[in-house]
Design a protein around this motif. Sequence first.
Motif, PDB file in Angstrom:
ATOM      1  N   MET A   1       0.850  -1.178   0.000  1.00 35.42           N
ATOM      2  CA  MET A   1       0.000   0.000   0.000  1.00 35.42           C
ATOM      3  C   MET A   1       0.899   1.246   0.000  1.00 35.42           C
ATOM      4  O   MET A   1       1.837   1.344   0.778  1.00 35.42           O
ATOM      5  CB  MET A   1      -0.900  -0.034   1.242  1.00 35.42           C
ATOM      6  CG  MET A   1      -1.864   1.136   1.318  1.00 35.42           C
ATOM      7  SD  MET A   1      -2.896   1.177   2.815  1.00 35.42           S
ATOM      8  CE  MET A   1      -3.846  -0.300   2.674  1.00 35.42           C
ATOM      9  N   SER A   2       0.591   2.187  -0.861  1.00 33.93           N
ATOM     10  CA  SER A   2       1.414   3.398  -0.971  1.00 33.93           C
ATOM     11  C   SER A   2       1.203   4.315   0.230  1.00 33.93           C
ATOM     12  O   SER A   2       0.233   4.182   0.984  1.00 33.93           O
ATOM     13  CB  SER A   2       1.072   4.159  -2.253  1.00 33.93           C
ATOM     14  OG  SER A   2      -0.186   4.795  -2.109  1.00 33.93           O
ATOM     15  N   ILE A   3       2.098   5.258   0.394  1.00 31.50           N
ATOM     16  CA  ILE A   3       1.972   6.231   1.484  1.00 31.50           C
ATOM     17  C   ILE A   3       0.689   7.041   1.316  1.00 31.50           C
ATOM     18  O   ILE A   3      -0.018   7.309   2.288  1.00 31.50           O
ATOM     19  CB  ILE A   3       3.207   7.151   1.531  1.00 31.50           C
ATOM     20  CG1 ILE A   3       4.418   6.350   1.977  1.00 31.50           C
ATOM     21  CG2 ILE A   3       2.971   8.330   2.450  1.00 31.50           C
ATOM     22  CD1 ILE A   3       5.720   7.104   1.942  1.00 31.50           C
ATOM     23  N   ALA A   4       0.374   7.410   0.080  1.00 28.03           N
ATOM     24  CA  ALA A   4      -0.855   8.176  -0.180  1.00 28.03           C
ATOM     25  C   ALA A   4      -2.087   7.361   0.224  1.00 28.03           C
ATOM     26  O   ALA A   4      -3.026   7.902   0.815  1.00 28.03           O
ATOM     27  CB  ALA A   4      -0.929   8.583  -1.644  1.00 28.03           C
ATOM     28  N   ASP A   5      -2.078   6.063  -0.086  1.00 23.87           N
ATOM     29  CA  ASP A   5      -3.204   5.205   0.299  1.00 23.87           C
ATOM     30  C   ASP A   5      -3.320   5.096   1.821  1.00 23.87           C
ATOM     31  O   ASP A   5      -4.422   5.156   2.370  1.00 23.87           O
ATOM     32  CB  ASP A   5      -3.043   3.806  -0.296  1.00 23.87           C
ATOM     33  CG  ASP A   5      -3.249   3.766  -1.791  1.00 23.87           C
ATOM     34  OD1 ASP A   5      -3.971   4.635  -2.329  1.00 23.87           O
ATOM     35  OD2 ASP A   5      -2.680   2.857  -2.436  1.00 23.87           O
ATOM     36  N   GLN A   6      -2.188   4.963   2.487  1.00 23.53           N
ATOM     37  CA  GLN A   6      -2.190   4.880   3.953  1.00 23.53           C
ATOM     38  C   GLN A   6      -2.702   6.183   4.560  1.00 23.53           C
ATOM     39  O   GLN A   6      -3.472   6.166   5.532  1.00 23.53           O
ATOM     40  CB  GLN A   6      -0.788   4.581   4.470  1.00 23.53           C
ATOM     41  CG  GLN A   6      -0.298   3.195   4.129  1.00 23.53           C
ATOM     42  CD  GLN A   6       1.156   2.989   4.531  1.00 23.53           C
ATOM     43  OE1 GLN A   6       1.644   3.596   5.480  1.00 23.53           O
ATOM     44  NE2 GLN A   6       1.853   2.129   3.811  1.00 23.53           N
ATOM     45  N   PHE A   7      -2.272   7.281   3.999  1.00 24.84           N
ATOM     46  CA  PHE A   7      -2.697   8.595   4.481  1.00 24.84           C
ATOM     47  C   PHE A   7      -4.208   8.757   4.304  1.00 24.84           C
ATOM     48  O   PHE A   7      -4.914   9.172   5.224  1.00 24.84           O
ATOM     49  CB  PHE A   7      -1.926   9.683   3.723  1.00 24.84           C
ATOM     50  CG  PHE A   7      -2.124  11.072   4.235  1.00 24.84           C
ATOM     51  CD1 PHE A   7      -1.821  11.410   5.539  1.00 24.84           C
ATOM     52  CD2 PHE A   7      -2.608  12.064   3.404  1.00 24.84           C
ATOM     53  CE1 PHE A   7      -1.995  12.695   6.015  1.00 24.84           C
ATOM     54  CE2 PHE A   7      -2.797  13.360   3.856  1.00 24.84           C
ATOM     55  CZ  PHE A   7      -2.475  13.671   5.177  1.00 24.84           C
ATOM     56  N   ALA A   8      -4.707   8.412   3.126  1.00 23.21           N
ATOM     57  CA  ALA A   8      -6.141   8.520   2.848  1.00 23.21           C
ATOM     58  C   ALA A   8      -6.945   7.616   3.773  1.00 23.21           C
ATOM     59  O   ALA A   8      -7.989   8.016   4.292  1.00 23.21           O
ATOM     60  CB  ALA A   8      -6.413   8.178   1.385  1.00 23.21           C
TER      61      ALA A   8
ATOM     62  N   ARG B   1      -6.148   6.610   6.748  1.00 24.85           N
ATOM     63  CA  ARG B   1      -6.121   7.191   8.110  1.00 24.85           C
ATOM     64  C   ARG B   1      -7.107   8.360   8.216  1.00 24.85           C
ATOM     65  O   ARG B   1      -7.794   8.511   9.220  1.00 24.85           O
ATOM     66  CB  ARG B   1      -4.701   7.657   8.411  1.00 24.85           C
ATOM     67  CG  ARG B   1      -4.532   8.325   9.734  1.00 24.85           C
ATOM     68  CD  ARG B   1      -3.737   7.478  10.674  1.00 24.85           C
ATOM     69  NE  ARG B   1      -3.708   8.070  11.991  1.00 24.85           N
ATOM     70  CZ  ARG B   1      -2.624   8.272  12.681  1.00 24.85           C
ATOM     71  NH1 ARG B   1      -1.466   7.917  12.187  1.00 24.85           N
ATOM     72  NH2 ARG B   1      -2.681   8.791  13.874  1.00 24.85           N
ATOM     73  N   ILE B   2      -7.169   9.171   7.173  1.00 28.08           N
ATOM     74  CA  ILE B   2      -8.081  10.322   7.191  1.00 28.08           C
ATOM     75  C   ILE B   2      -9.534   9.871   7.282  1.00 28.08           C
ATOM     76  O   ILE B   2     -10.292  10.363   8.102  1.00 28.08           O
ATOM     77  CB  ILE B   2      -7.860  11.216   5.952  1.00 28.08           C
ATOM     78  CG1 ILE B   2      -6.526  11.941   6.076  1.00 28.08           C
ATOM     79  CG2 ILE B   2      -8.999  12.215   5.782  1.00 28.08           C
ATOM     80  CD1 ILE B   2      -6.102  12.670   4.819  1.00 28.08           C
ATOM     81  N   VAL B   3      -9.924   8.938   6.425  1.00 23.52           N
ATOM     82  CA  VAL B   3     -11.332   8.534   6.403  1.00 23.52           C
ATOM     83  C   VAL B   3     -11.731   7.724   7.636  1.00 23.52           C
ATOM     84  O   VAL B   3     -12.903   7.668   7.981  1.00 23.52           O
ATOM     85  CB  VAL B   3     -11.711   7.770   5.112  1.00 23.52           C
ATOM     86  CG1 VAL B   3     -11.515   8.634   3.891  1.00 23.52           C
ATOM     87  CG2 VAL B   3     -10.948   6.479   4.985  1.00 23.52           C
TER      88      VAL B   3
END
Length: 81
Positions: free
Chosen positions: A1-8, A10-12
């Motif tokens: 999983m990419s960093i962007a996917d992990q970040f998204a 976590r946000i949701v």
Amino acid sequence: MSIADQFAERIVSTDYGQITSEACGWAKAGLLDTIGVTLAGADQDCARMSGAALGIAAAPGPSLVFGGKQRVDPLSAALIN
């Protein structure tokens, strides 16, 4: 999983109730600071040159270029702003 996917993810998954009032205060301060420096720099040479280099007139869209009334495509607005 990419960093962007992990970040998204976590946000949701974050519940607003989990965020402390101190964190909310700092987030508000950060947003206001970002808007302030963006507006302050909107009339600087680098912003005007970026717009000219991108050919703003050739890329109309829904996104506002800060400091004016012109709207361009989202990627161009992100770069200029």
